[in-house]
Design a protein around this motif. Structure first.
Motif, short mmCIF file in Angstrom:
data_model
loop_
_atom_site.label_atom_id
_atom_site.label_comp_id
_atom_site.label_asym_id
_atom_site.label_seq_id
_atom_site.Cartn_x
_atom_site.Cartn_y
_atom_site.Cartn_z
N SER A 69 0.83 -1.20 0.00
CA SER A 69 0.00 0.00 0.00
C SER A 69 0.86 1.25 0.00
O SER A 69 0.48 2.28 -0.58
CB SER A 69 -0.93 -0.01 1.21
N GLU A 70 2.05 1.19 0.59
CA GLU A 70 2.94 2.34 0.59
C GLU A 70 3.45 2.63 -0.82
O GLU A 70 3.58 3.79 -1.22
CB GLU A 70 4.12 2.11 1.55
N ASN A 71 3.73 1.55 -1.57
CA ASN A 71 4.14 1.74 -2.97
C ASN A 71 3.03 2.40 -3.77
O ASN A 71 3.27 3.30 -4.58
CB ASN A 71 4.49 0.39 -3.62
N ILE A 72 1.82 1.95 -3.55
CA ILE A 72 0.67 2.51 -4.28
C ILE A 72 0.49 3.98 -3.92
O ILE A 72 0.25 4.83 -4.78
CB ILE A 72 -0.60 1.69 -3.98
N LYS A 73 0.62 4.31 -2.64
CA LYS A 73 0.52 5.70 -2.21
C LYS A 73 1.58 6.56 -2.88
O LYS A 73 1.30 7.70 -3.30
CB LYS A 73 0.65 5.79 -0.69
N GLN A 74 2.79 6.01 -2.98
CA GLN A 74 3.88 6.77 -3.58
C GLN A 74 3.60 7.06 -5.06
O GLN A 74 3.82 8.18 -5.54
CB GLN A 74 5.20 6.01 -3.44
N HIS A 98 9.27 2.82 -11.07
CA HIS A 98 8.85 2.12 -9.85
C HIS A 98 8.01 0.89 -10.09
O HIS A 98 7.84 0.08 -9.18
CB HIS A 98 8.06 3.10 -8.96
N VAL A 99 7.46 0.74 -11.26
CA VAL A 99 6.54 -0.37 -11.48
C VAL A 99 6.55 -0.77 -12.96
O VAL A 99 6.78 0.07 -13.83
CB VAL A 99 5.12 0.03 -11.03
N SER A 100 6.29 -2.04 -13.20
CA SER A 100 6.09 -2.52 -14.57
C SER A 100 4.59 -2.60 -14.79
O SER A 100 3.93 -3.55 -14.30
CB SER A 100 6.73 -3.90 -14.76
N PRO A 101 4.00 -1.65 -15.45
CA PRO A 101 2.54 -1.55 -15.52
C PRO A 101 1.85 -2.81 -16.05
O PRO A 101 0.81 -3.21 -15.53
CB PRO A 101 2.31 -0.36 -16.46
N MET A 102 2.44 -3.43 -17.05
CA MET A 102 1.77 -4.57 -17.67
C MET A 102 1.76 -5.80 -16.77
O MET A 102 1.05 -6.77 -17.03
CB MET A 102 2.43 -4.91 -19.01
N GLN A 103 2.55 -5.77 -15.71
CA GLN A 103 2.61 -6.92 -14.80
C GLN A 103 1.69 -6.76 -13.59
O GLN A 103 1.67 -7.62 -12.70
CB GLN A 103 4.06 -7.14 -14.34
N GLN A 104 0.96 -5.68 -13.54
CA GLN A 104 0.07 -5.44 -12.40
C GLN A 104 -1.34 -5.94 -12.73
O GLN A 104 -1.80 -5.84 -13.87
CB GLN A 104 0.03 -3.96 -12.04
N ASN A 105 -2.02 -6.44 -11.71
CA ASN A 105 -3.38 -6.94 -11.93
C ASN A 105 -4.40 -5.81 -11.81
O ASN A 105 -4.07 -4.67 -11.47
CB ASN A 105 -3.69 -8.08 -10.96
N HIS A 106 -5.64 -6.17 -12.09
CA HIS A 106 -6.70 -5.17 -12.10
C HIS A 106 -6.86 -4.51 -10.73
O HIS A 106 -7.12 -3.29 -10.64
CB HIS A 106 -8.01 -5.82 -12.54
N GLN A 107 -6.69 -5.30 -9.67
CA GLN A 107 -6.87 -4.77 -8.33
C GLN A 107 -5.87 -3.66 -8.03
O GLN A 107 -6.18 -2.69 -7.32
CB GLN A 107 -6.74 -5.89 -7.28
N PHE A 108 -4.65 -3.80 -8.56
CA PHE A 108 -3.65 -2.76 -8.37
C PHE A 108 -4.15 -1.42 -8.89
O PHE A 108 -4.05 -0.38 -8.21
CB PHE A 108 -2.34 -3.13 -9.07
N TRP A 109 -4.72 -1.41 -10.08
CA TRP A 109 -5.16 -0.16 -10.70
C TRP A 109 -6.38 0.40 -9.98
O TRP A 109 -6.52 1.63 -9.84
CB TRP A 109 -5.45 -0.37 -12.18
N CYS A 110 -7.25 -0.47 -9.49
CA CYS A 110 -8.39 0.01 -8.69
C CYS A 110 -7.91 0.65 -7.39
O CYS A 110 -8.42 1.70 -6.97
CB CYS A 110 -9.33 -1.15 -8.38
N LEU A 165 -4.96 1.98 -6.91
CA LEU A 165 -4.26 3.22 -7.24
C LEU A 165 -5.25 4.36 -7.45
O LEU A 165 -5.04 5.48 -6.96
CB LEU A 165 -3.40 3.01 -8.50
N LYS A 166 -6.34 4.08 -8.15
CA LYS A 166 -7.36 5.12 -8.35
C LYS A 166 -7.94 5.57 -7.02
O LYS A 166 -8.12 6.77 -6.77
CB LYS A 166 -8.47 4.61 -9.27
N ALA A 167 -8.22 4.60 -6.14
CA ALA A 167 -8.81 4.94 -4.83
C ALA A 167 -7.85 5.81 -4.02
O ALA A 167 -8.28 6.76 -3.36
CB ALA A 167 -9.15 3.66 -4.07
N GLU A 168 -6.56 5.50 -4.07
CA GLU A 168 -5.58 6.30 -3.33
C GLU A 168 -5.45 7.69 -3.92
O GLU A 168 -5.36 8.69 -3.20
CB GLU A 168 -4.23 5.59 -3.33
N TYR A 169 -5.45 7.76 -5.24
CA TYR A 169 -5.37 9.06 -5.92
C TYR A 169 -6.58 9.91 -5.57
O TYR A 169 -6.47 11.11 -5.29
CB TYR A 169 -5.29 8.84 -7.43
N LEU A 170 -7.75 9.28 -5.54
CA LEU A 170 -8.98 9.99 -5.20
C LEU A 170 -8.89 10.56 -3.78
O LEU A 170 -9.35 11.69 -3.51
CB LEU A 170 -10.18 9.06 -5.33
#
Length: 579
Positions: free
Chosen positions: A7-12, A72-84, A86-91
Motif C-alpha cells: 500500500s505504501e508503494n501505491i501511495k507513492q 517504480h513499477v512494470s505496468p503490464m505486470q500489475q493486476n486489475h486490483q492494483f489499478w483500482c 491506485l485510483k482509490a488512493e489518488y482519489l
C-alpha cells in the motif's frame, strides 16, 4: 510475475501522478499569468509563442509522469486490483484539491498512455467524474460584485479602481463617459433602476491584442452580458475599445474558431460555471476549451457525449455535404459534433500522406485561428455503440478507413479520430438560401475568411466552398485542413498573357505554384455566385493581393481582427454620440 506492491508503494505512485499534475498546472499558470505583461508591453509575437508553449505543456508533463511510473513499477505486470487501488488512493489525495477535476483528467491521461488508450474502464480511471461540482461554492474566489446603488458612472469608476494595469489609459475619462452613455441608451430607465448587482470575473481574459473584463448585469427578471474590451492605441496606452451587452457578442467572443484565452485562476471549475450562466447554449466542455484547458475539455466532452447517447436513439450517419477525399465524416444528427477519420487511401489528385494530414491539424491547433478556422480535438480508441451505426455508414468506414476501425460484438472502436463543431456546409447553405442579402453576406464572409486566414500566415489550399461552414451567427469558418501550409511555402504566380487558351499547359508548373487568377473558377461554382464574390473580393483573384499577404506574413506582423462588429467599437460610437 512482479511481486504485488504494498500500500505504501501505491501511495507513492499516486502521489507522483498528482505531483506531475501540480507541476504541469503551475507551469500552465505561470505562462497564463504572464499574459498581462505581454499585453501591456505589446509583445504580440511573444503572445503567439506563449500560446504554443502552453498547448505543448500537457504532453511534456504527461511524458514525464509516465516515465516516473516506469521507474517504480512494470505496468503490464500489475493486476486489475492494483489499478483500482491506485485510483482509490489518488482519489483520497484529491480531497479539497482546488483543481481536482483537471487532476482527474491528468490521471486518465496517464492510464491512457500506459495502456495505449485500450482500457476505458471507470474502475481504473475517471471515465465518470468522482463528484458533482456544486457551482457557487467558490464564487467569491473568482467574482467581483459591484455596488449599483450609485450612478452608472460611479460604478464604472469603481470597476477601473479594482482592475489595475501597469500602463496608463490614454483618455479614460472620455471613454467612461461614452460607455456610460451607451449603457443608458441600451437599457430603459426602469431596467437601470432594477439592476441589483454587477458581477465581473476576477481574471482578465487576454487574447491576441485584446483584454476583456467579462461579467453580467443582474436584474430581477433577466441578466445581460457586461463585457469591456480593452486594447492599446498607437502610443501603447490603454483604451476601452468596446462595451458589449448582447448575448450574441459574448457567444462569438467565446467561439470555437478562436484562439484560447489566457485567464489566470486557481478555480477553473467556478470560472467555467459562471461562464455557463452567461452562455447557457455553450456546453461546459466548450468553455473549458475556450480558456485553454482543452485536455479537460475533451474529458468533459466525452462524458457529455456518453450522457447524450443514453438519452437519444438516433443513428450515426454521414454528415451533410460533399463526401471528402481525405476524411470520412459522420455525425449523430441529434448532437452538434462531427467525427472525422483519415481515409486509408487518397486519390491521385491529393498528394498528401496520412502523417502530413496529422501535421496540418497540429498546425491549426498551434495557430491563432482568428475566428476563421474550426478547432479540432484528437482521440485515440474512441468507442461507439455498434447498434447505433447505420449499416451504410459502417460498411463505408470499414472500406475507406479500415486500418482505423476495430469491431467488437458491441462496439466500433476508432483508433484515431478528430471531433469538430458541426456547421452547415457553405455549399448547401448557398443552394438552399433564397434571400439575396443573406447570400451576399455569406459570400462576403467567405472572402473575409480566406483573407483573414492568410493574415494568420496560413494558405488554405483547397478553397472550394464545400470546405467551409457557416455558423448560426452567419460567420463563415474553414474546416478542411489537408492542404494548408504556411504562406511562404507557396509561390503565387501570374498566368501567362496569351491568346492561346491552353497556354497554361505549356507553362512550367512546380508543386508549390499557385495561380490566383484561377481561383474564380473553383471557389464557387455558379456564375451568379462567382460574380458576387468577384465584386466583393476581386482582389483574391490577383497575384498582387497574395504577394502582399505573403510579405506581411514574412514580416511577422501580427494582424488583428475584431470578434465583434466595428460599430460596437468606441472609436465609431464617438461619431454616433457626438463625442
Amino acid at each position: 510475475m512482479q511481486p504485488s506492491l504494498s500500500s505504501e508503494n501505491i501511495k507513492q505512485i499516486a502521489y507522483q501522478i498528482l505531483n506531475g499534475f501540480d507541476k504541469s498546472f503551475r507551469w500552465y499558470s505561470r505562462i497564463t499569468r504572464g499574459a498581462q505583461q505581454r499585453f501591456e508591453q505589446a509583445q504580440w509575437q511573444a503572445i503567439q509563442q506563449a500560446v504554443k508553449e502552453r498547448i505543448s505543456i500537457y504532453e511534456q508533463s504527461l511524458s514525464a509522469a509516465v516515465s516516473d511510473i516506469y521507474q517504480h513499477v512494470s505496468p503490464m505486470q500489475q493486476n486489475h486490483q492494483f489499478w483500482c487501488s491506485l485510483k482509490a488512493e489518488y482519489l483520497r489525495l484529491l480531497d479539497d484539491h482546488p483543481q481536482y477535476e483537471l487532476a482527474e483528467t491528468f490521471y486518465n491521461s496517464v492510464i491512457g498512455r500506459l495502456f495505449k488508450h485500450q482500457k476505458i474502464d471507470d474502475s481504473m480511471m475517471f471515465v465518470l467524474p468522482s463528484r458533482c461540482y456544486l457551482s457557487g461554492q467558490d464564487r467569491t474566489q473568482v467574482v467581483h460584485s459591484f455596488d449599483t446603488t450609485g450612478t452608472v458612472r460611479k460604478l464604472l469608476d469603481d470597476i477601473f479602481s479594482t482592475y489595475r494595469f501597469n500602463i496608463p489609459f490614454a483618455h479614460l475619462d472620455q471613454d467612461l463617459t461614452l460607455v456610460d452613455r451607451i449603457i443608458r441608451q441600451h437599457l430603459t430607465p426602469s431596467h437601470l433602476a432594477s439592476i441589483h448587482t454587477i458581477e465581473l470575473l476576477k481574471p482578465v481574459f487576454y487574447r491576441s491584442k485584446s483584454a476583456y473584463l467579462v461579467g453580467r448585469i443582474c436584474m430581477p427578471e433577466q441578466t445581460l452580458p457586461f463585457v469591456i474590451a480593452l486594447m492599446l492605441d498607437e502610443q501603447q496606452q490603454l483604451v476601452i475599445d468596446a462595451i458589449l451587452l448582447e448575448p450574441s457578442d459574448l457567444s462569438v467572443i467565446f467561439g470555437f474558431a478562436r484562439a484560447y484565452f489566457m485567464a489566470d485562476t486557481q478555480y477553473p471549475a467556478e470560472v467555467v460555471a459562471f461562464l455557463h450562466e452567461l452562455l447557457p447554449n455553450k456546453k461546459y466542455f466548450e468553455l473549458y476549451i475556450s480558456i485553454g484547458l482543452y485536455k479537460h475539455g475533451k474529458t468533459v466532452f466525452y462524458r457529455n457525449f456518453l450522457q447524450h447517447l443514453d438519452h437519444s436513439s438516433d443513428y450515426f450517419t454521414f454528415a451533410p455535404g460533399v463526401r471528402g477525399l481525405v476524411m470520412s465524416v459522420f455525425h449523430l444528427p441529434s448532437y452538434g459534433i462531427v467525427f472525422k477519420i483519415i481515409k486509408d487511401h487518397f486519390p491521385e489528385s491529393k498528394s498528401v500522406s496520412r502523417e502530413r494530414v496529422k501535421d496540418c491539424y497540429r498546425l491549426v491547433k498551434m495557430t491563432d485561428r482568428v475566428g476563421r478556422m474550426a478547432d479540432t480535438h484528437e482521440y485515440m480508441n474512441f468507442r461507439l455503440p455498434k447498434n447505433r451505426m447505420s449499416t451504410e455508414l459502417l460498411n463505408e468506414l470499414l472500406q475507406e478507413c479500415g486500418s482505423s476501425i476495430e469491431l467488437t460484438d458491441d462496439e466500433v472502436i476508432i483508433k484515431h479520430l478528430y471531433i469538430e463543431r458541426k456547421m452547415t456546409p457553405l455549399n448547401l447553405y448557398l443552394e438552399q438560401e433564397q434571400d439575396p442579402q443573406k447570400i451576399r453576406h455569406a459570400l462576403n464572409e467567405l472572402g473575409l475568411c480566406i483573407k483573414q486566414i492568410a493574415a494568420a500566415n496560413i494558405f488554405a489550399g483547397d478553397m472550394l466552398h464545400k470546405n467551409f461552414g457557416i455558423t448560426r451567427h452567419g460567420r463563415v469558418i474553414f474546416y478542411d485542413y489537408d492542404e494548408i501550409c504556411y504562406m511562404h511555402e507557396r509561390e503565387f504566380r501570374a498566368l501567362p498573357k496569351s491568346d492561346d487558351p491552353y497556354a497554361i499547359d505549356t507553362l512550367s508548373v512546380g508543386p508549390t505554384d499557385v495561380f490566383p487568377e484561377q481561383f474564380e473558377h473553383f471557389i464557387v461554382g455558379k456564375k451568379a455566385l462567382k460574380q458576387i464574390l468577384k465584386e466583393l473580393h476581386g482582389d483574391l483573384m490577383t497575384q498582387e493581393f497574395w504577394l502582399e499577404a505573403q510579405r506581411k506574413a514574412a514580416s511577422r506582423e501580427v494582424q488583428y481582427f475584431w470578434p465583434y462588429a466595428q460599430n460596437k467599437r468606441l472609436v465609431n460610437q464617438q461619431l454616433v454620440n457626438g463625442l
